[in-house]
Design a protein around this motif. Structure first.
Motif, short mmCIF file in Angstrom:
data_model
loop_
_atom_site.label_atom_id
_atom_site.label_comp_id
_atom_site.label_asym_id
_atom_site.label_seq_id
_atom_site.Cartn_x
_atom_site.Cartn_y
_atom_site.Cartn_z
N GLY A 141 -0.80 -6.21 7.25
CA GLY A 141 -1.56 -4.97 7.22
C GLY A 141 -0.68 -3.77 7.54
O GLY A 141 0.52 -3.90 7.80
N ASP A 142 -1.29 -2.60 7.54
CA ASP A 142 -0.52 -1.37 7.74
C ASP A 142 0.19 -1.38 9.07
O ASP A 142 -0.44 -1.40 10.13
N SER A 143 1.52 -1.34 9.03
CA SER A 143 2.34 -1.47 10.23
C SER A 143 3.50 -0.49 10.18
O SER A 143 3.98 -0.12 9.11
N ASP A 144 3.96 -0.06 11.37
CA ASP A 144 5.12 0.84 11.45
C ASP A 144 6.09 0.43 12.54
O ASP A 144 6.93 1.22 12.96
N GLY A 145 5.98 -0.81 13.00
CA GLY A 145 6.92 -1.36 13.97
C GLY A 145 7.11 -2.83 13.71
O GLY A 145 6.19 -3.51 13.23
N ASN A 359 -5.56 -12.72 7.26
CA ASN A 359 -6.01 -11.45 7.81
C ASN A 359 -5.94 -10.31 6.79
O ASN A 359 -5.24 -9.33 6.97
N TYR A 360 -6.65 -10.51 5.69
CA TYR A 360 -6.79 -9.44 4.70
C TYR A 360 -8.24 -9.35 4.30
O TYR A 360 -8.99 -10.34 4.41
N THR A 361 -8.69 -8.20 3.87
CA THR A 361 -10.04 -8.04 3.35
C THR A 361 -10.00 -8.23 1.84
O THR A 361 -8.94 -8.16 1.21
#
Length: 517
Positions: A141-145, A359-361
């Protein structure tokens, strides 16, 4: 319209070896504001980790990884290495920071054996200098680390030294970009483009567990003959039509027409198609209009009426299911190799799980697929997405490798048995999680139709010739279930114990859809 002949050819390694520009867009839109974000890949080298990260066992090689750090937005992660034939003996784990909450996940395991999904040994795709070894990718999912650790196996009980880790370990951080349903976004530096998949109410709970550093980084930008029990004939050909020793395609030519301004489906608005998009869409022209985002479902009667009079499929073919096209899930057609690769027939279907996690919709499934596609092509060095089809947890079916959903497109899904087969991946990981009933039903519908086109009985067996692998030597003729799991052709955990346990249901349900007694 400009007539263009799309040659059916084997892979060209040089095309994949060249870096692709980050800003390339698959849609030649009339205005800059209409161009979707094609995504990007950031590749970061792993480094030796401090002594505290090593296994306590003496004689264990040093662990490698990436200390916790901030990175540009991404949603899918994997680890690759230089030699495609080298196995990674050990564990690969990542943890990531959510852009929505700022919380760090718990450590998550990556499936280390991805090479068993590759092109058959000796084929042009497998010989490409761009091909690498790698783990299965993981959707986070959307991550930045990100933080990564790769730990080698400890010495065995006899004290034999543990194998060293593969050379050139790198973590691949994939931003899948936007798709047709994500909304238009002007072209920009894709490394700075935010990911736009919105969370849904039915989102499965992520592993919540935080915890509470950094080397220099770099941004790459791209980084058989079938034995059939029921006696039906193969409408494509009774022979495999391919070199059984090499698994190479037939080398026939499939001419298509493409033009600079081809509108999509009615009601969708006019969108200009690039030559690559036109070619990928035109191979489905006998099923749907050029530029269509989906192939509509048909009843069994309509499916039979749609078939040529000479086909052997009647009356045993399932109704054609709804299939989202590559245009529909937002494939950037400029990533893949230009030509299409075919076998002569489809004698069997192999079922897989993508091992990308659950863990995705359902709304995010196209993004997951775009991420896998980018990882297969740019990170692993394959000519295109490896799977012929994908199915999400809600039962939506997606066109995979380009070449036409009704055609015998040769994939890279079951090492040793890609010739004359089709590969279907259920998006998710099913070693311990039960596959959703909708996904199981969708696989049944898809196999009933696809195998029915080639006169195959889902309850029958097919004789395939191995292209080489760890279960069957090259040239060995093997009789397998017409609907098999990946592990039937190669020693692997895929498609996961829970999904593998559903294959009996899939076979009988598919046969029912075909109308077999």
């Amino acid at each position: 319209m400009i007539g263009v002949a799309v040659a059916v050819a084997t892979a060209s390694g040089s095309a994949l070896a060249l870096p692709l520009p980050l800003s390339a867009s698959a849609v030649a839109a009339p205005a800059a504001g209409d161009a979707p974000d094609p995504g990007s890949t950031r590749s970061l080298p792993l480094v030796p980790l401090p002594d505290g990260e090593r296994s306590a066992a003496p004689g264990t090689p040093a662990a490698q990884g990436l200390p916790r750090r901030d990175v540009e937005p991404f949603s899918l992660v994997g680890v690759v290495w230089e030699e495609p034939d080298t196995e990674l003996h050990g564990t690969v784990q990542v943890r990531t920071r959510s852009t929505a909450t700022g919380a760090w996940s718990a450590w998550q395991d990556l499936e280390t054996h991805q090479g068993d999904h590759a092109a058959d040994p000796g084929t042009a795709e497998a010989r490409s200098g761009a091909v690498r070894g790698g783990t299965a990718p993981l959707w986070v999912g959307d991550s930045d680390g990100v933080e990564v650790r790769v730990r080698p196996e400890a010495p065995d009980e006899r004290g034999a030294a543990a194998p060293a880790l593969p050379r050139g370990l790198r973590v691949e951080l994939v931003h899948p970009g936007g798709g047709p349903a994500d909304g238009a976004r002007p072209p920009q530096d894709l490394r700075d483009a935010p990911h736009d998949d919105a969370p849904h109410d039915d989102a499965p709970q992520a592993d919540p567990d935080p915890d509470a550093d950094e080397p220099a980084d770099e941004d790459t930008g791209t980084t058989d003959p079938g034995g059939e029990e029921d006696g039906t004939a193969d409408p494509a050909d009774e022979e495999t039509g391919a070199d059984e020793d090499t698994g190479e395609g037939t080398g026939t030519t499939d001419p298509v027409d493409e033009g600079p301004a081809n509108p999509t489906n009615a009601g969708q608005g006019a969108v200009l198609l690039s030559p690559e998009e036109s070619a990928a869409s035109a191979v489905n022209a006998d099923l749907v209009a050029l530029g269509a985002v989906e192939i509509p479902e048909l009843s069994k009667t309509e499916t039979e009426e749609d078939l040529p009079n000479t086909t052997a499929a009647k009356p045993y073919i399932g109704p054609r299911p709804r299939i989202v096209t590559r245009k529909g899930w937002g494939a950037d057609e400029k990533l893949r190799e230009a030509n299409f690769l075919y076998s002569k027939s489809v004698q069997a279907a192999f079922v897989h799980h993508s091992a990308t996690g659950n863990n995705y919709t359902c709304a995010q499934a196209p993004s997951v697929l775009r991420g896998i596609y980018r990882y297969h092509v740019q990170s692993m060095g394959w000519r295109d997405l490896g799977y012929n089809f994908a199915v999400d947890k809600c039962g939506t079916i997606y066109e995979g490798r380009a070449g036409g959903v009704a055609k015998p497109v040769q994939g890279a899904h079951t090492l040793g048995f890609n010739n004359n087969t089709t590969g279907i991946a259920v998006l998710g990981s099913f070693s311990s999680a039960t596959p959703p009933a909708k996904a199981v039903t969708a696989v049944s519908k898809l196999t009933a139709w696809k195998l029915g086109l080639y006169g195959k009985n889902p309850l029958g067996k097919s004789t395939l010739t191995s292209g080489g692998g760890n279960l069957y030597k090259k040239g060995t003729k093997v009789q397998l279930n017409t609907i098999s799991g990946h592990r039937d052709g190669y020693s692997t955990a895929c498609p996961g114990a829970k999904l593998y346990g559903k294959l009996g249901t899939i076979r009988s349900t598919a046969a029912g859809y075909q109308g077999r007694p």
